[in-house]
Design a protein around this motif. Structure first.
Motif, PDB file in Angstrom:
ATOM      1  N   ALA A   1      -2.692  12.855  -6.106  1.00 54.77           N
ATOM      2  CA  ALA A   1      -4.166  13.296  -6.566  1.00 54.77           C
ATOM      3  C   ALA A   1      -3.971  13.362  -8.000  1.00 54.77           C
ATOM      4  CB  ALA A   1      -4.190  14.859  -6.046  1.00 54.77           C
ATOM      5  N   GLU A   2      -3.040  12.851  -8.790  1.00 54.91           N
ATOM      6  CA  GLU A   2      -3.163  12.719 -10.309  1.00 54.91           C
ATOM      7  C   GLU A   2      -2.027  11.606 -10.594  1.00 54.91           C
ATOM      8  OE1 GLU A   2       0.569  15.961 -11.542  1.00 54.91           O
ATOM      9  OE2 GLU A   2      -1.645  16.779 -11.393  1.00 54.91           O
ATOM     10  N   PRO A   3      -2.070  10.961 -11.833  1.00 52.89           N
ATOM     11  CA  PRO A   3      -0.985  10.112 -12.169  1.00 52.89           C
ATOM     12  C   PRO A   3       0.330  10.547 -12.248  1.00 52.89           C
ATOM     13  CG  PRO A   3      -2.980   9.995 -13.597  1.00 52.89           C
ATOM     14  CD  PRO A   3      -2.983  11.260 -12.737  1.00 52.89           C
ATOM     15  N   LEU A   4       1.226   9.927 -11.838  1.00 60.07           N
ATOM     16  CA  LEU A   4       2.680  10.318 -11.955  1.00 60.07           C
ATOM     17  C   LEU A   4       3.500   9.220 -12.680  1.00 60.07           C
ATOM     18  CD1 LEU A   4       3.362  11.398  -7.952  1.00 60.07           C
ATOM     19  CD2 LEU A   4       2.672  12.666 -10.303  1.00 60.07           C
ATOM     20  N   THR A   5       4.223   9.880 -13.823  1.00 58.93           N
ATOM     21  CA  THR A   5       5.138   9.031 -14.583  1.00 58.93           C
ATOM     22  C   THR A   5       6.444   8.968 -13.885  1.00 58.93           C
ATOM     23  OG1 THR A   5       4.290   9.828 -16.519  1.00 58.93           O
ATOM     24  CG2 THR A   5       6.426   8.973 -16.540  1.00 58.93           C
ATOM     25  N   LEU A   6       6.969   7.749 -13.727  1.00 56.82           N
ATOM     26  CA  LEU A   6       8.012   7.355 -12.939  1.00 56.82           C
ATOM     27  C   LEU A   6       9.010   6.571 -13.705  1.00 56.82           C
ATOM     28  CD1 LEU A   6       6.504   6.099  -9.506  1.00 56.82           C
ATOM     29  CD2 LEU A   6       7.184   8.563 -10.000  1.00 56.82           C
ATOM     30  N   ILE A   7      10.397   6.889 -13.427  1.00 56.56           N
ATOM     31  CA  ILE A   7      11.526   5.774 -13.864  1.00 56.56           C
ATOM     32  C   ILE A   7      11.361   4.807 -13.102  1.00 56.56           C
ATOM     33  CG2 ILE A   7      13.798   5.492 -13.992  1.00 56.56           C
ATOM     34  CD1 ILE A   7      14.037   8.657 -14.447  1.00 56.56           C
ATOM     35  N   GLN A   8      11.319   3.355 -13.873  1.00 57.18           N
ATOM     36  CA  GLN A   8      11.136   2.059 -12.858  1.00 57.18           C
ATOM     37  C   GLN A   8      12.562   1.434 -12.995  1.00 57.18           C
ATOM     38  OE1 GLN A   8       7.467  -0.737 -13.620  1.00 57.18           O
ATOM     39  NE2 GLN A   8       8.975  -1.644 -14.408  1.00 57.18           N
ATOM     40  N   LEU A   9      13.005   1.088 -11.635  1.00 60.51           N
ATOM     41  CA  LEU A   9      14.058   0.384 -11.397  1.00 60.51           C
ATOM     42  C   LEU A   9      13.827  -0.719 -10.683  1.00 60.51           C
ATOM     43  CD1 LEU A   9      16.165   3.608 -10.614  1.00 60.51           C
ATOM     44  CD2 LEU A   9      16.170   2.459 -12.809  1.00 60.51           C
ATOM     45  N   VAL A  10      12.932  -1.386 -10.653  1.00 62.56           N
ATOM     46  CA  VAL A  10      12.316  -2.353  -9.675  1.00 62.56           C
ATOM     47  C   VAL A  10      12.958  -3.872 -10.183  1.00 62.56           C
ATOM     48  CG1 VAL A  10      10.319  -3.781  -8.861  1.00 62.56           C
ATOM     49  CG2 VAL A  10      10.395  -1.257  -9.175  1.00 62.56           C
ATOM     50  N   ALA A  11      12.646  -4.246 -11.524  1.00 60.29           N
ATOM     51  CA  ALA A  11      13.257  -5.561 -11.815  1.00 60.29           C
ATOM     52  C   ALA A  11      14.445  -5.530 -12.224  1.00 60.29           C
ATOM     53  CB  ALA A  11      12.279  -6.103 -13.059  1.00 60.29           C
ATOM     54  N   GLU A  12      15.187  -6.511 -12.625  1.00 60.01           N
ATOM     55  CA  GLU A  12      16.539  -6.691 -13.182  1.00 60.01           C
ATOM     56  C   GLU A  12      16.720  -6.153 -14.624  1.00 60.01           C
ATOM     57  OE1 GLU A  12      20.317  -7.263 -12.295  1.00 60.01           O
ATOM     58  OE2 GLU A  12      18.801  -7.754 -10.997  1.00 60.01           O
ATOM     59  N   GLU A  13      15.449  -6.354 -15.228  1.00 55.13           N
ATOM     60  CA  GLU A  13      15.188  -5.757 -16.671  1.00 55.13           C
ATOM     61  C   GLU A  13      15.374  -4.422 -16.610  1.00 55.13           C
ATOM     62  OE1 GLU A  13      13.767  -9.836 -16.479  1.00 55.13           O
ATOM     63  OE2 GLU A  13      13.577  -8.211 -15.446  1.00 55.13           O
ATOM     64  N   ASP A  14      14.801  -3.646 -15.646  1.00 60.45           N
ATOM     65  CA  ASP A  14      14.730  -2.166 -15.598  1.00 60.45           C
ATOM     66  C   ASP A  14      16.179  -1.969 -15.565  1.00 60.45           C
ATOM     67  OD1 ASP A  14      11.954  -2.492 -15.643  1.00 60.45           O
ATOM     68  OD2 ASP A  14      11.895  -2.580 -13.679  1.00 60.45           O
ATOM     69  N   LEU A  15      16.921  -2.290 -14.454  1.00 56.50           N
ATOM     70  CA  LEU A  15      18.212  -1.787 -14.288  1.00 56.50           C
ATOM     71  C   LEU A  15      19.409  -2.291 -15.435  1.00 56.50           C
ATOM     72  CD1 LEU A  15      18.558  -3.158 -10.785  1.00 56.50           C
ATOM     73  CD2 LEU A  15      18.607  -0.784 -11.218  1.00 56.50           C
ATOM     74  N   ALA A  16      19.004  -3.294 -16.294  1.00 56.71           N
ATOM     75  CA  ALA A  16      19.759  -3.720 -17.469  1.00 56.71           C
ATOM     76  C   ALA A  16      19.656  -2.627 -18.394  1.00 56.71           C
ATOM     77  CB  ALA A  16      19.553  -4.808 -17.871  1.00 56.71           C
ATOM     78  N   ALA A  17      18.451  -2.015 -18.736  1.00 50.46           N
ATOM     79  CA  ALA A  17      18.159  -1.367 -19.802  1.00 50.46           C
ATOM     80  C   ALA A  17      18.763   0.021 -19.691  1.00 50.46           C
ATOM     81  CB  ALA A  17      16.273  -0.831 -19.422  1.00 50.46           C
ATOM     82  N   VAL A  18      19.476   0.496 -18.479  1.00 53.69           N
ATOM     83  CA  VAL A  18      20.172   1.840 -18.365  1.00 53.69           C
ATOM     84  C   VAL A  18      21.747   1.170 -17.956  1.00 53.69           C
ATOM     85  CG1 VAL A  18      18.401   3.118 -17.653  1.00 53.69           C
ATOM     86  CG2 VAL A  18      19.597   1.967 -15.913  1.00 53.69           C
ATOM     87  N   GLY A  19      22.071  -0.069 -18.250  1.00 51.63           N
ATOM     88  CA  GLY A  19      23.486  -0.483 -18.111  1.00 51.63           C
ATOM     89  C   GLY A  19      23.699  -0.682 -16.521  1.00 51.63           C
ATOM     90  N   GLN A  20      22.796  -0.957 -15.717  1.00 49.68           N
ATOM     91  CA  GLN A  20      23.059  -0.930 -14.308  1.00 49.68           C
ATOM     92  C   GLN A  20      22.685  -2.320 -13.774  1.00 49.68           C
ATOM     93  OE1 GLN A  20      24.359   0.188 -11.798  1.00 49.68           O
ATOM     94  NE2 GLN A  20      25.478   1.835 -12.381  1.00 49.68           N
ATOM     95  N   ASP A  21      23.041  -2.500 -12.608  1.00 46.73           N
ATOM     96  CA  ASP A  21      22.527  -3.686 -11.608  1.00 46.73           C
ATOM     97  C   ASP A  21      22.120  -3.390 -10.226  1.00 46.73           C
ATOM     98  OD1 ASP A  21      25.205  -3.519 -10.599  1.00 46.73           O
ATOM     99  OD2 ASP A  21      25.824  -5.454 -11.245  1.00 46.73           O
ATOM    100  N   ALA A  22      22.321  -4.383  -9.512  1.00 51.67           N
ATOM    101  CA  ALA A  22      21.722  -4.005  -8.113  1.00 51.67           C
ATOM    102  C   ALA A  22      22.729  -3.076  -7.372  1.00 51.67           C
ATOM    103  CB  ALA A  22      21.797  -5.337  -7.217  1.00 51.67           C
ATOM    104  N   TRP A  23      23.892  -2.857  -7.914  1.00 51.84           N
ATOM    105  CA  TRP A  23      24.760  -1.649  -7.316  1.00 51.84           C
ATOM    106  C   TRP A  23      24.102  -0.597  -7.102  1.00 51.84           C
ATOM    107  CZ3 TRP A  23      26.433   2.892  -9.510  1.00 51.84           C
ATOM    108  CH2 TRP A  23      27.075   3.855  -8.552  1.00 51.84           C
ATOM    109  N   LEU A  24      23.347   0.045  -8.118  1.00 52.24           N
ATOM    110  CA  LEU A  24      22.814   1.483  -8.205  1.00 52.24           C
ATOM    111  C   LEU A  24      21.709   1.458  -6.712  1.00 52.24           C
ATOM    112  CD1 LEU A  24      22.283   4.181  -9.784  1.00 52.24           C
ATOM    113  CD2 LEU A  24      20.502   2.724 -10.810  1.00 52.24           C
ATOM    114  N   LEU A  25      21.265   0.258  -6.301  1.00 54.34           N
ATOM    115  CA  LEU A  25      20.040   0.237  -5.180  1.00 54.34           C
ATOM    116  C   LEU A  25      20.719  -0.119  -3.904  1.00 54.34           C
ATOM    117  CD1 LEU A  25      17.238  -1.309  -7.333  1.00 54.34           C
ATOM    118  CD2 LEU A  25      17.843   1.058  -7.296  1.00 54.34           C
ATOM    119  N   GLU A  26      21.812  -0.617  -4.137  1.00 54.26           N
ATOM    120  CA  GLU A  26      22.436  -1.378  -2.755  1.00 54.26           C
ATOM    121  C   GLU A  26      23.561  -0.572  -2.228  1.00 54.26           C
ATOM    122  OE1 GLU A  26      21.542  -4.209  -1.289  1.00 54.26           O
ATOM    123  OE2 GLU A  26      20.097  -4.930  -2.804  1.00 54.26           O
TER     124      GLU A  26
END
Length: 229
Positions: free
Chosen positions: A106-131
């Motif tokens: 019902a309104e816009p929501l700001t989200l942390i994006q962890l979709v692309a490899e660059e998104d994960l790298a930005a926080v020092g992570q890789d696919a492990w966080l999601l796998e």
């Protein structure tokens, strides 16, 4: 595999989920479609990937951008292809406790994006966080806590579903979503304990070579499109 404690000062990438976005949730029948879960997970045992814990208690819920994704996220965890036709069989006794519901923002929501490899790298992570599975959830929940601290405006997180790539899965934070930020559509709820609901869910799962195996009382709940049906 960066299974290490999150460093201080994380600055995750953000994205905006527009108002009017359609979302789907597979949820226990006793919980409202837009009702946030308030029971926090244990810090070390059980729970799911990004649940809240006593270290950072907040209401939360998981949703997906497609109905099959919502079903897959709940029912296809570590589910092997072992059915008579090579399909993944989901016990009806498990599925019957759930509903599949459509919601919209019902309104816009700001989200942390962890979709692309660059998104994960930005926080020092890789696919492990999601796998990572099972015991690894205790560690991924610690990362969720750190990511929330690094993005105080974020009302949730989005990532690519590992069970229905490349569709997206989400967790939303109830303490950062305004009341009424999610709206449910009661006419678009499938009750999986009914023949109609079970049949609809199996139609959605067919392309993933998966099915909720019906009890003898519901012989028509397996659609013809399902391999081996």
């Amino acid at each position: 595999m960066p299974a290490y404690p999150p460093p201080p000062g994380l600055t995750p990438r953000l994205t905006t989920l527009p108002s009017g976005t359609e979302l789907w949730r597979c949820h226990p029948a006793g919980r409202g479609a837009a009702e946030f879960k308030t029971l926090v997970a244990h810090s070390h045992f059980g729970g799911s990937r990004f649940d809240s814990t006593e270290a950072d208690p907040f209401p939360y819920l998981y949703v997906a951008d497609q109905p099959a994704t919502a079903l897959a996220e709940v029912f296809l965890r570590s589910r092997e292809f072992g059915g008579p036709g090579g399909e993944r069989l989901i016990p009806w006794a498990q599925a019957a406790r759930y509903r599949l519901s459509r919601l919209w923002t019902a309104e816009p929501l700001t989200l942390i994006q962890l979709v692309a490899e660059e998104d994960l790298a930005a926080v020092g992570q890789d696919a492990w966080l999601l796998e990572s599975e099972g015991p690894g959830y205790a560690q991924t929940r610690q990362w969720a806590l750190a990511l929330r601290r690094g993005a105080p405006r974020a009302a949730g997180m989005v990532w690519q579903s590992r069970r229905h790539r490349p569709r997206n899965a989400y967790v939303l934070f109830g303490d950062r979503c305004a009341p009424g930020a999610l709206k449910a559509e009661p006419e678009m709820t499938y009750t999986l304990s009914t023949e109609d609901g079970l049949w609809a869910a199996n139609r959605m799962l067919a392309a993933l070579r998966a099915a909720i195996y019906p009890p003898d009382a519901l012989p028509d709940a397996l659609p013809d499109a399902l391999p081996g049906a």
